[in-house]
Design a protein around this motif. Structure first.
Motif, PDB file in Angstrom:
ATOM      1  N   THR A 362      83.383   4.346  70.149  1.00 45.51           N
ATOM      2  CA  THR A 362      82.691   4.464  71.426  1.00 45.51           C
ATOM      3  C   THR A 362      83.304   3.443  72.375  1.00 45.51           C
ATOM      4  OG1 THR A 362      80.506   4.624  72.480  1.00 45.51           O
ATOM      5  CG2 THR A 362      80.826   2.834  70.892  1.00 45.51           C
ATOM      6  N   TYR A 363      82.783   3.311  73.586  1.00 42.59           N
ATOM      7  CA  TYR A 363      83.428   2.464  74.587  1.00 42.59           C
ATOM      8  C   TYR A 363      82.389   1.635  75.325  1.00 42.59           C
ATOM      9  CZ  TYR A 363      82.166   6.805  76.973  1.00 42.59           C
ATOM     10  OH  TYR A 363      81.486   7.922  77.413  1.00 42.59           O
ATOM     11  N   ALA A 364      82.852   0.539  75.910  1.00 39.64           N
ATOM     12  CA  ALA A 364      81.939  -0.451  76.464  1.00 39.64           C
ATOM     13  C   ALA A 364      81.497  -0.146  77.890  1.00 39.64           C
ATOM     14  CB  ALA A 364      82.592  -1.833  76.434  1.00 39.64           C
ATOM     15  N   ASP A 365      82.122   0.832  78.569  1.00 42.21           N
ATOM     16  CA  ASP A 365      81.759   1.114  79.960  1.00 42.21           C
ATOM     17  C   ASP A 365      80.280   1.486  80.085  1.00 42.21           C
ATOM     18  OD1 ASP A 365      84.361   0.673  80.521  1.00 42.21           O
ATOM     19  OD2 ASP A 365      84.890   2.750  80.916  1.00 42.21           O
ATOM     20  N   ARG A 366      79.746   2.125  79.085  1.00 39.46           N
ATOM     21  CA  ARG A 366      78.317   2.468  79.031  1.00 39.46           C
ATOM     22  C   ARG A 366      77.714   1.618  77.914  1.00 39.46           C
ATOM     23  NH1 ARG A 366      76.877   5.600  83.495  1.00 39.46           N
ATOM     24  NH2 ARG A 366      78.827   6.518  84.196  1.00 39.46           N
ATOM     25  N   PRO A 367      77.109   0.468  78.254  1.00 39.39           N
ATOM     26  CA  PRO A 367      76.774  -0.527  77.225  1.00 39.39           C
ATOM     27  C   PRO A 367      75.799  -0.028  76.176  1.00 39.39           C
ATOM     28  CG  PRO A 367      75.792  -1.094  79.357  1.00 39.39           C
ATOM     29  CD  PRO A 367      76.759   0.010  79.618  1.00 39.39           C
ATOM     30  N   GLU A 368      74.940   0.942  76.509  1.00 39.41           N
ATOM     31  CA  GLU A 368      73.986   1.414  75.512  1.00 39.41           C
ATOM     32  C   GLU A 368      74.663   2.172  74.376  1.00 39.41           C
ATOM     33  OE1 GLU A 368      75.044   2.826  78.389  1.00 39.41           O
ATOM     34  OE2 GLU A 368      73.138   3.571  79.206  1.00 39.41           O
ATOM     35  N   LEU A 369      75.884   2.654  74.604  1.00 38.51           N
ATOM     36  CA  LEU A 369      76.548   3.457  73.584  1.00 38.51           C
ATOM     37  C   LEU A 369      76.844   2.650  72.317  1.00 38.51           C
ATOM     38  CD1 LEU A 369      79.047   5.626  75.692  1.00 38.51           C
ATOM     39  CD2 LEU A 369      76.656   6.084  75.080  1.00 38.51           C
ATOM     40  N   MET A 370      77.178   1.366  72.498  1.00 37.36           N
ATOM     41  CA  MET A 370      77.453   0.535  71.328  1.00 37.36           C
ATOM     42  C   MET A 370      76.203   0.409  70.459  1.00 37.36           C
ATOM     43  SD  MET A 370      79.829  -2.487  72.917  1.00 37.36           S
ATOM     44  CE  MET A 370      78.738  -2.836  74.301  1.00 37.36           C
ATOM     45  N   VAL A 371      75.057   0.219  71.116  1.00 38.33           N
ATOM     46  CA  VAL A 371      73.802   0.080  70.365  1.00 38.33           C
ATOM     47  C   VAL A 371      73.462   1.396  69.679  1.00 38.33           C
ATOM     48  CG1 VAL A 371      71.378  -0.558  70.542  1.00 38.33           C
ATOM     49  CG2 VAL A 371      73.052  -1.615  72.074  1.00 38.33           C
ATOM     50  N   ILE A 372      73.634   2.485  70.397  1.00 32.27           N
ATOM     51  CA  ILE A 372      73.324   3.801  69.825  1.00 32.27           C
ATOM     52  C   ILE A 372      74.199   4.076  68.604  1.00 32.27           C
ATOM     53  CG2 ILE A 372      73.487   6.284  70.279  1.00 32.27           C
ATOM     54  CD1 ILE A 372      72.628   5.613  73.179  1.00 32.27           C
ATOM     55  N   ALA A 373      75.453   3.714  68.693  1.00 32.08           N
ATOM     56  CA  ALA A 373      76.364   3.953  67.561  1.00 32.08           C
ATOM     57  C   ALA A 373      75.892   3.218  66.309  1.00 32.08           C
ATOM     58  CB  ALA A 373      77.788   3.527  67.929  1.00 32.08           C
ATOM     59  N   THR A 374      75.386   2.012  66.478  1.00 27.33           N
ATOM     60  CA  THR A 374      74.918   1.272  65.295  1.00 27.33           C
ATOM     61  C   THR A 374      73.634   1.881  64.735  1.00 27.33           C
ATOM     62  OG1 THR A 374      73.745  -0.346  66.684  1.00 27.33           O
ATOM     63  CG2 THR A 374      75.991  -0.875  66.032  1.00 27.33           C
ATOM     64  N   VAL A 375      72.817   2.479  65.598  1.00 25.94           N
ATOM     65  CA  VAL A 375      71.609   3.171  65.111  1.00 25.94           C
ATOM     66  C   VAL A 375      72.014   4.422  64.324  1.00 25.94           C
ATOM     67  CG1 VAL A 375      69.542   4.434  65.810  1.00 25.94           C
ATOM     68  CG2 VAL A 375      70.133   2.281  66.938  1.00 25.94           C
ATOM     69  N   VAL A 376      72.956   5.179  64.853  1.00 22.88           N
ATOM     70  CA  VAL A 376      73.459   6.357  64.128  1.00 22.88           C
ATOM     71  C   VAL A 376      74.033   5.926  62.780  1.00 22.88           C
ATOM     72  CG1 VAL A 376      75.204   8.184  64.145  1.00 22.88           C
ATOM     73  CG2 VAL A 376      73.911   7.669  66.225  1.00 22.88           C
ATOM     74  N   GLN A 377      74.735   4.815  62.789  1.00 22.66           N
ATOM     75  CA  GLN A 377      75.312   4.274  61.557  1.00 22.66           C
ATOM     76  C   GLN A 377      74.228   4.059  60.497  1.00 22.66           C
ATOM     77  OE1 GLN A 377      76.505   0.124  61.838  1.00 22.66           O
ATOM     78  NE2 GLN A 377      78.502   0.649  60.952  1.00 22.66           N
ATOM     79  N   ALA A 378      73.111   3.462  60.898  1.00 28.04           N
ATOM     80  CA  ALA A 378      72.029   3.183  59.957  1.00 28.04           C
ATOM     81  C   ALA A 378      71.345   4.469  59.487  1.00 28.04           C
ATOM     82  CB  ALA A 378      71.023   2.250  60.612  1.00 28.04           C
ATOM     83  N   GLN A 379      71.130   5.402  60.423  1.00 27.53           N
ATOM     84  CA  GLN A 379      70.406   6.622  60.055  1.00 27.53           C
ATOM     85  C   GLN A 379      71.259   7.544  59.188  1.00 27.53           C
ATOM     86  OE1 GLN A 379      68.788   8.166  63.760  1.00 27.53           O
ATOM     87  NE2 GLN A 379      67.288   6.510  63.870  1.00 27.53           N
ATOM     88  N   TRP A 380      72.538   7.596  59.419  1.00 30.45           N
ATOM     89  CA  TRP A 380      73.415   8.396  58.542  1.00 30.45           C
ATOM     90  C   TRP A 380      73.544   7.716  57.175  1.00 30.45           C
ATOM     91  CZ3 TRP A 380      78.017  10.375  62.065  1.00 30.45           C
ATOM     92  CH2 TRP A 380      77.528  11.430  62.869  1.00 30.45           C
ATOM     93  N   ARG A 381      73.540   6.391  57.166  1.00 26.46           N
ATOM     94  CA  ARG A 381      73.590   5.673  55.881  1.00 26.46           C
ATOM     95  C   ARG A 381      72.401   6.057  55.006  1.00 26.46           C
ATOM     96  NH1 ARG A 381      73.588   3.882  51.671  1.00 26.46           N
ATOM     97  NH2 ARG A 381      74.467   1.969  50.782  1.00 26.46           N
TER      98      ARG A 381
END
Length: 518
Positions: A362-381
């Motif tokens: 993901t990319y930093a231009d939209r700062p919420e995307l980094m947080v969302i990616a880590t949530v997806v990471q946890a839920q897929w785990r």
């Protein structure tokens, strides 16, 4: 930044933010009292509309022939009238009288033809349009001839890459060294990639700007941008991160504006990857996601979870009959078991000796995307998928799509990038079902055929019927997984009056704003 597991980064960001705020609190505001200062995450390197034109339409330096209202309807811009011939092959545009460029020359048909021909030489939506000719048909009349009927032409002419510039703006083979547009502001200083200052253009054809000058400053870290507006060093901060919202909403000198815009946060995935080629695998990855919790607890925007790609504001494309996307980890596990996946000793699924592990970028231009990616990471785990997260430049998304190395990505797709969403769907799903920011490795014959036919459609009922069919196929096949509809969060200092946000992100509407003392 990379990480295998979700961490408590929001906590640390808040702590660092508080420390930073304390430091900044000791500083005095250093703003020019007559200058509006804006901050955002987007860098710029050029004055060429084909590369960074969105910056100059937002700062009201450059204008287009057609404008767009908040509902996506076309309005007169530098053209006051536009219409197609009966066969749909010739469009005639009547130009607005009394418009001058920032270099003092008049905007006439010759200048408009030159600007559009220059735009045609470069990458952009106008270069892909089936245009055969752009000609003067009188001092204030321009005609555009097409190889085939093309209903998207008004949207193309409203795109920032088709901004109308003075002939003096272009040099050599069409490069733009200094932009002379027609907007209420003209460029005063240009220091790429971080600073652009504009000043009021007194010969503007429309209502003059209230504020004398404005500065756009690029700031990479969302937390730092939030601190600047709290410290009185910036008037307006665009694209806030969720972690800063709580701080900002408690600050009495700052108002936070939340505006729904036609963007969707979605997971782009490589459907040709052996782990995601089956539709049930993509369905399982969707069922593992708790969207309601994501938007409420992480994004701070309850009820913004998405059940399809087109946001509700895009009525022709959004299907009201689709249900919410369920969160059902148990069903997700069953689907994956049916595909031959079994848990390994560490809980990660395995099949034929391979672990179910993927990379997400993901990319930093939209700062919420980094947080969302880590949530997806946890839920897929939780269902046995091991995901690593990498933060990259936004340009890596299309690059890795083209070289085939992308596995998954969280992106905020702008369906209002061109005023008619058909242009975005064509870009994302028109090439056999794939596109740089849309599907990848997914092949479908019906969607490209429908989209191609819609380009020639002038009947609104036929357009809506086919758009609904496209949305239904994408929802059923899930080549891209929708997550949430985007809400633009903007912090505005209390010294700024008459702020509003353009949902199509074409215009910051600086000329309408005033300072309290004005």
């Amino acid at each position: 930044m990379s990480g295998r597991f979700a961490t408590d980064r929001p906590f640390w960001r808040c702590l660092l933010g508080m420390i930073g705020l304390c430091l900044l609190a000791g500083c005095s505001p250093n703003q020019d009292p007559d200058q509006l200062t804006l901050g955002g995450p987007f860098e710029f390197t050029s004055q060429d509309p084909s590369r960074d034109g969105y910056v100059y339409t937002r700062m009201q330096v450059a204008e287009t022939l057609l404008d767009v209202d908040d509902q996506g309807n076309f309005l007169p811009g530098l053209a006051t009238d536009w219409h197609a011939s009966d066969d749909g092959l010739t469009w005639t545009l009547t130009l607005r009288d009394g418009v001058r460029f920032h270099d003092g020359t008049p905007m006439d048909a010759a200048a408009v033809v030159n600007a559009l021909r220059m735009a045609r030489l470069k990458p952009g939506v106008i270069a892909k349009a089936p245009i055969e000719g752009i000609e003067e048909a009188g001092p204030s009349t321009v005609t555009v001839t097409l190889a085939r009927p093309y209903a998207l032409l008004p949207a193309v002419l409203a795109h920032f890459s088709a901004a109308i510039l003075s002939p003096a703006s272009f040099h050599g083979e069409g490069q733009v060294d200094w932009m002379y547009g027609t907007g209420p502001y003209q460029i005063r200083s240009f220091e790429p990639p971080h600073s652009l200052v504009v000043e009021r253009f007194d010969d503007y054809w429309g209502e003059p700007a209230h504020i004398e000058s404005a500065a756009y400053l690029t700031g990479h870290r969302a937390e730092s941008r939030a601190l600047q507006v709290m410290a009185g060093q910036t008037d307006i901060i665009y694209t806030l991160d969720p972690a800063s919202l709580d701080l900002l909403t408690r600050h009495e000198d700052v108002a936070v504006h939340s505006d729904t815009i036609p963007r969707t946060i979605q997971i782009k995935l490589n459907a040709s990857h052996p782990f995601m080629a089956e539709r049930d695998a993509r369905r399982a990855m969707s069922l593992a996601l708790d969207r309601a919790s994501l938007v409420r607890q992480v994004m701070r925007v309850p009820d913004s979870q998405a059940n399809q790609l087109a946001p509700p504001a895009m009525a022709d494309w959004h299907r009201d009959d689709l249900p919410e996307l369920a969160h059902d980890p148990e069903q997700a596990r069953q689907l994956l078991t049916g595909l031959g996946w079994t848990p390994g000793d560490d809980g990660i699924l395995q099949r034929d000796g391979e672990r179910f592990e993927l990379e997400m970028i993901t990319y930093a231009d939209r700062p919420e995307l980094m947080v969302i990616a880590t949530v997806v990471q946890a839920q897929w785990r939780d269902v046995g998928i091991d995901l690593s997260v990498q933060v990259v430049n936004a340009s890596a998304i299309p690059r890795k799509h083209l070289d085939g190395s992308l596995e998954t990505a969280v992106v905020a797709r702008n369906y209002g990038n061109i005023a008619d969403p058909l242009g975005v769907f064509l870009a994302d799903y028109g090439d056999g079902g794939s596109g740089e920011w849309g599907a990848m490795g997914w092949h479908n014959d019906d969607v490209p055929a429908l989209l191609k036919a819609m380009q020639a459609t002038t009947d609104p009922a036929v357009y809506r019927r086919d758009a609904q069919r496209v949305s239904a196929i994408l929802a059923a096949e899930m080549p891209v997984i929708p997550l949430a509809y985007y809400t633009q969060q903007t912090a505005v200092s209390d010294r700024v009056l008459d702020f509003s946000f353009d949902p199509y992100e074409r215009n910051y509407r600086l000329s309408e704003m005033r300072f309290q003392e004005q």
